[in-house]
Design a protein around this motif. Structure first.
Motif, PDB file in Angstrom:
ATOM      1  N   GLN A 101       0.834  -1.201   0.000  1.00  0.00           N
ATOM      2  CA  GLN A 101       0.000   0.000   0.000  1.00  0.00           C
ATOM      3  C   GLN A 101       0.869   1.251   0.000  1.00  0.00           C
ATOM      4  O   GLN A 101       0.691   2.164  -0.805  1.00  0.00           O
ATOM      5  CB  GLN A 101      -0.929  -0.011   1.233  1.00  0.00           C
ATOM      6  CG  GLN A 101      -1.888   1.159   1.295  1.00  0.00           C
ATOM      7  CD  GLN A 101      -2.840   1.207   0.094  1.00  0.00           C
ATOM      8  OE1 GLN A 101      -3.244   0.151  -0.422  1.00  0.00           O
ATOM      9  NE2 GLN A 101      -3.145   2.403  -0.386  1.00  0.00           N
ATOM     10  N   ALA A 102       1.857   1.287   0.898  1.00  0.00           N
ATOM     11  CA  ALA A 102       2.737   2.457   0.989  1.00  0.00           C
ATOM     12  C   ALA A 102       3.561   2.609  -0.288  1.00  0.00           C
ATOM     13  O   ALA A 102       3.739   3.720  -0.801  1.00  0.00           O
ATOM     14  CB  ALA A 102       3.650   2.320   2.207  1.00  0.00           C
ATOM     15  N   PHE A 103       4.054   1.502  -0.819  1.00  0.00           N
ATOM     16  CA  PHE A 103       4.851   1.551  -2.051  1.00  0.00           C
ATOM     17  C   PHE A 103       4.019   2.129  -3.190  1.00  0.00           C
ATOM     18  O   PHE A 103       4.470   3.014  -3.923  1.00  0.00           O
ATOM     19  CB  PHE A 103       5.339   0.138  -2.393  1.00  0.00           C
ATOM     20  CG  PHE A 103       6.170   0.070  -3.644  1.00  0.00           C
ATOM     21  CD1 PHE A 103       7.495   0.493  -3.642  1.00  0.00           C
ATOM     22  CD2 PHE A 103       5.626  -0.416  -4.823  1.00  0.00           C
ATOM     23  CE1 PHE A 103       8.263   0.432  -4.795  1.00  0.00           C
ATOM     24  CE2 PHE A 103       6.391  -0.478  -5.985  1.00  0.00           C
ATOM     25  CZ  PHE A 103       7.714  -0.055  -5.974  1.00  0.00           C
ATOM     26  N   SER A 104       2.796   1.644  -3.317  1.00  0.00           N
ATOM     27  CA  SER A 104       1.969   2.111  -4.427  1.00  0.00           C
ATOM     28  C   SER A 104       1.570   3.580  -4.236  1.00  0.00           C
ATOM     29  O   SER A 104       1.441   4.324  -5.207  1.00  0.00           O
ATOM     30  CB  SER A 104       0.791   1.155  -4.617  1.00  0.00           C
ATOM     31  OG  SER A 104      -0.430   1.794  -4.488  1.00  0.00           O
ATOM     32  N   GLU A 105       1.458   4.014  -2.996  1.00  0.00           N
ATOM     33  CA  GLU A 105       1.186   5.450  -2.759  1.00  0.00           C
ATOM     34  C   GLU A 105       2.391   6.320  -3.113  1.00  0.00           C
ATOM     35  O   GLU A 105       2.241   7.410  -3.683  1.00  0.00           O
ATOM     36  CB  GLU A 105       0.760   5.681  -1.300  1.00  0.00           C
ATOM     37  CG  GLU A 105      -0.682   5.251  -1.060  1.00  0.00           C
ATOM     38  CD  GLU A 105      -1.079   5.240   0.420  1.00  0.00           C
ATOM     39  OE1 GLU A 105      -0.321   5.778   1.258  1.00  0.00           O
ATOM     40  OE2 GLU A 105      -2.152   4.676   0.732  1.00  0.00           O
ATOM     41  N   GLY A 106       3.580   5.851  -2.798  1.00  0.00           N
ATOM     42  CA  GLY A 106       4.791   6.596  -3.153  1.00  0.00           C
ATOM     43  C   GLY A 106       4.960   6.674  -4.664  1.00  0.00           C
ATOM     44  O   GLY A 106       5.305   7.718  -5.226  1.00  0.00           O
ATOM     45  N   LEU A 107       4.695   5.554  -5.307  1.00  0.00           N
ATOM     46  CA  LEU A 107       4.733   5.492  -6.765  1.00  0.00           C
ATOM     47  C   LEU A 107       3.733   6.490  -7.360  1.00  0.00           C
ATOM     48  O   LEU A 107       4.041   7.243  -8.282  1.00  0.00           O
ATOM     49  CB  LEU A 107       4.321   4.072  -7.162  1.00  0.00           C
ATOM     50  CG  LEU A 107       4.884   3.402  -8.384  1.00  0.00           C
ATOM     51  CD1 LEU A 107       6.389   3.414  -8.367  1.00  0.00           C
ATOM     52  CD2 LEU A 107       4.371   1.960  -8.442  1.00  0.00           C
ATOM     53  N   SER A 108       2.538   6.513  -6.786  1.00  0.00           N
ATOM     54  CA  SER A 108       1.488   7.399  -7.298  1.00  0.00           C
ATOM     55  C   SER A 108       1.855   8.864  -7.110  1.00  0.00           C
ATOM     56  O   SER A 108       1.575   9.698  -7.973  1.00  0.00           O
ATOM     57  CB  SER A 108       0.151   7.102  -6.623  1.00  0.00           C
ATOM     58  OG  SER A 108      -0.306   5.828  -7.014  1.00  0.00           O
ATOM     59  N   ALA A 109       2.476   9.181  -5.977  1.00  0.00           N
ATOM     60  CA  ALA A 109       2.855  10.573  -5.725  1.00  0.00           C
ATOM     61  C   ALA A 109       3.828  11.049  -6.799  1.00  0.00           C
ATOM     62  O   ALA A 109       3.674  12.130  -7.368  1.00  0.00           O
ATOM     63  CB  ALA A 109       3.475  10.709  -4.338  1.00  0.00           C
ATOM     64  N   MET A 110       4.849  10.238  -7.111  1.00  0.00           N
ATOM     65  CA  MET A 110       5.830  10.645  -8.121  1.00  0.00           C
ATOM     66  C   MET A 110       5.233  10.576  -9.526  1.00  0.00           C
ATOM     67  O   MET A 110       5.521  11.422 -10.373  1.00  0.00           O
ATOM     68  CB  MET A 110       7.088   9.771  -8.004  1.00  0.00           C
ATOM     69  CG  MET A 110       8.246  10.195  -8.884  1.00  0.00           C
ATOM     70  SD  MET A 110       8.783  11.941  -8.706  1.00  0.00           S
ATOM     71  CE  MET A 110       9.517  11.934  -7.064  1.00  0.00           C
ATOM     72  N   ALA A 111       4.364   9.583  -9.763  1.00  0.00           N
ATOM     73  CA  ALA A 111       3.737   9.464 -11.088  1.00  0.00           C
ATOM     74  C   ALA A 111       2.904  10.698 -11.392  1.00  0.00           C
ATOM     75  O   ALA A 111       2.910  11.213 -12.517  1.00  0.00           O
ATOM     76  CB  ALA A 111       2.870   8.204 -11.155  1.00  0.00           C
ATOM     77  N   GLN A 112       2.221  11.190 -10.387  1.00  0.00           N
ATOM     78  CA  GLN A 112       1.399  12.381 -10.582  1.00  0.00           C
ATOM     79  C   GLN A 112       2.281  13.588 -10.883  1.00  0.00           C
ATOM     80  O   GLN A 112       2.010  14.363 -11.792  1.00  0.00           O
ATOM     81  CB  GLN A 112       0.566  12.631  -9.328  1.00  0.00           C
ATOM     82  CG  GLN A 112      -0.453  13.716  -9.530  1.00  0.00           C
ATOM     83  CD  GLN A 112      -1.257  13.952  -8.267  1.00  0.00           C
ATOM     84  OE1 GLN A 112      -0.822  13.617  -7.166  1.00  0.00           O
ATOM     85  NE2 GLN A 112      -2.427  14.519  -8.420  1.00  0.00           N
ATOM     86  N   ARG A 113       3.374  13.715 -10.137  1.00  0.00           N
ATOM     87  CA  ARG A 113       4.275  14.843 -10.344  1.00  0.00           C
ATOM     88  C   ARG A 113       4.868  14.814 -11.754  1.00  0.00           C
ATOM     89  O   ARG A 113       5.125  15.850 -12.351  1.00  0.00           O
ATOM     90  CB  ARG A 113       5.388  14.790  -9.305  1.00  0.00           C
ATOM     91  CG  ARG A 113       6.124  16.084  -9.164  1.00  0.00           C
ATOM     92  CD  ARG A 113       7.229  16.011  -8.132  1.00  0.00           C
ATOM     93  NE  ARG A 113       6.780  15.644  -6.808  1.00  0.00           N
ATOM     94  CZ  ARG A 113       7.609  15.243  -5.837  1.00  0.00           C
ATOM     95  NH1 ARG A 113       8.897  15.162  -6.052  1.00  0.00           N
ATOM     96  NH2 ARG A 113       7.140  14.926  -4.655  1.00  0.00           N
TER      97      ARG A 113
END
Ligand code: ADP
Ligand code: MG
Length: 321
Positions: A101-113
Motif C-alpha cells: 500500500q505504501a509503495f503504491s502510494e509513493g509510486l502514485s505521488a511521483m507518477a502524478q508529479r
C-alpha cells in the motif's frame, strides 16, 4: 491474497494507473497500448533497483516507490522526452499488504508529479527488487543525445550537486541524527528519497542543447560520457561547480565538492549549448549554472582558479570495479 488480487488491489486500482493521455489500454491485458503523437519517437529506458545494493533493507516503502520512479523518469528528462507510461516488474519476498500500500502510494505521488501512468508489469516472488521501464515521446530529431556537443559550447548543470551522495550515510543511519541540524538532515533525505526529474528543463532544451544527460554517477564521470560520445574535451572550472548547501553543512566544503564531482545520485542534467542561448535559459531556469566549456580534444579536465588541471581522485561510481 494471490498474485492477481495483489495486482488488482495495489496496482490496477492505484492512482498512478489511471488515465494517461496517450495510454489507450493500461493494466490487464497481455500488453498495454500506447499512442505516440504524430512526428514523435518513443524514448524508452529501464532501471533496476536491488535491495541491499541500490537501497537499504527496511527502506520505507513509500519513499522507495517515489525514488525508484523518479530515478527512471530522470532518463526521460535527459532525452527531452515527455513521459507517457511505465511498467513495473516487482520481485517480492512475501505479500505484505501494508508495504505494498505504501509503495503504491509513493509510486502514485511521483507518477502524478511526472504525469506518467503505470501501464503494466510483472510480479514475482524472490529477493526484493524492482525494474521500471519508462516510455515517453520526443519530437523526431529533437531528442537530446550525448553525442552532439560542439567545440565552443558552454557546459551547464541544472542545479546544485552533491546532496544525493552526501545523503547516503544519513539514509544508512551511519551518522547519529542527533549530530545533524534538522533542516540539513531534512534536505539530504529529500534529495535522496525524492529526486526531481528535470522534465520541464529537458523539454525546453529540445532543439537548443547539443548534448545532455542526467547526472547519476557524478559530474566528472557523466561528463566523460558526453566527451567520449561527442569526440570532444569537456573542461570544468572547479570553482563554478554548484555544491548543495546541505552537503557542505554535513561534510564541509572539500568533501561536499567531492560528492558534487564524483558522488552521483543527483539526477540533475548536464548539457552543452551555444553561449547565446544562456540569457533566455537562465531567465526561465535560474538554477542553471555554467560550469565549463567544450574544447577540441578528449576526456574531462577539471581546472582550478588559475586554469591549471586539478588531479582527479575519483571519478564516479561504477558497478563491477
Ligand atoms: P501475463 O501472464 O500475460 O504476463 P500477468 O498475469 O503477469 O500477465 O499480469 C496481468 C496483468 O497485470 C498484465 O497486464 C500486467 O502488465 C499487469 N501487471 C502484473 N504485475 C504488475 C505490476 N507489478 N504492476 C503493474 N501491472 C502489473
Ligand atoms: Mg507475467
Amino acid at each position: 491474497m494471490n498474485e492477481f488480487e495483489l495486482i488488482q488491489h495495489f496496482f490496477t486500482r492505484s492512482a498512478c494507473a489511471q488515465g494517461g493521455e496517450n495510454v489507450s489500454l493500461g493494466i490487464g491485458d497481455d500488453c498495454a497500448l500506447l499512442q505516440l503523437p504524430a512526428g514523435h519517437s518513443c524514448a524508452v529506458s529501464t532501471d533496476t533497483l536491488v535491495c541491499g545494493i541500490h537501497f537499504p533493507e527496511n527502506s520505507p516503502a513509500f519513499l522507495l516507490g517515489q525514488r525508484a520512479l523518479a530515478v527512471a523518469v530522470s532518463d526521460l528528462a535527459a532525452m527531452g522526452a515527455t513521459p507517457i507510461g511505465f511498467t513495473l516488474a516487482l520481485t517480492l519476498p512475501q505479500i505484505d499488504a501494508a508495504w505494498l500500500q505504501a509503495f503504491s502510494e509513493g509510486l502514485s505521488a511521483m507518477a502524478q508529479r511526472c504525469a506518467i501512468t503505470l501501464v503494466g508489469g510483472d510480479t514475482t516472488r524472490g529477493p526484493l527488487a524492482m525494474t521500471m521501464t519508462v516510455m515517453g515521446a520526443v519530437p523526431k530529431q529533437q531528442a537530446l543525445l550525448r553525442s552532439g556537443a560542439q567545440v565552443g559550447d558552454v557546459l551547464c548543470v541544472s542545479g546544485p550537486l552533491g546532496a544525493g551522495a552526501a545523503a547516503v550515510p544519513v539514509v544508512l543511519a551511519e551518522i547519529d541524527p542527533q549530530t545533524i541540524a534538522a533542516d540539513t538532515q531534512q534536505q539530504l533525505l529529500a534529495a535522496y528519497w525524492s529526486p526531481q526529474p528535470q522534465l520541464r528543463l529537458g523539454q525546453y532544451l529540445r532543439g537548443k542543447a547539443h548534448a545532455a544527460l542526467d547526472i547519476s554517477d557524478g559530474l566528472l564521470a557523466d561528463c566523460g560520457h558526453i566527451a567520449k560520445a561527442s569526440n570532444v574535451c569537456l573542461q570544468i572550472q572547479q570553482a563554478r561547480v554548484p555544491v548543495a548547501t546541505a552537503a557542505q553543512q554535513l561534510l564541509g566544503d572539500a568533501a561536499a565538492l567531492d560528492c558534487a564531482l564524483s558522488g552521483g545520485d543527483d539526477y540533475q542534467l548536464a548539457f552543452t549549448l551555444a553561449a547565446h542561448e544562456l540569457t533566455q535559459l537562465q531567465q526561465q531556469f535560474p538554477a542553471v549554472q555554467v560550469v565549463g566549456q567544450v574544447c577540441a580534444g578528449a576526456g574531462v579536465q577539471l581546472l582550478d582558479d588559475l586554469g591549471q588541471p586539478v588531479s582527479q581522485r575519483r571519478s564516479g561510481y561504477q558497478h563491477f570495479t
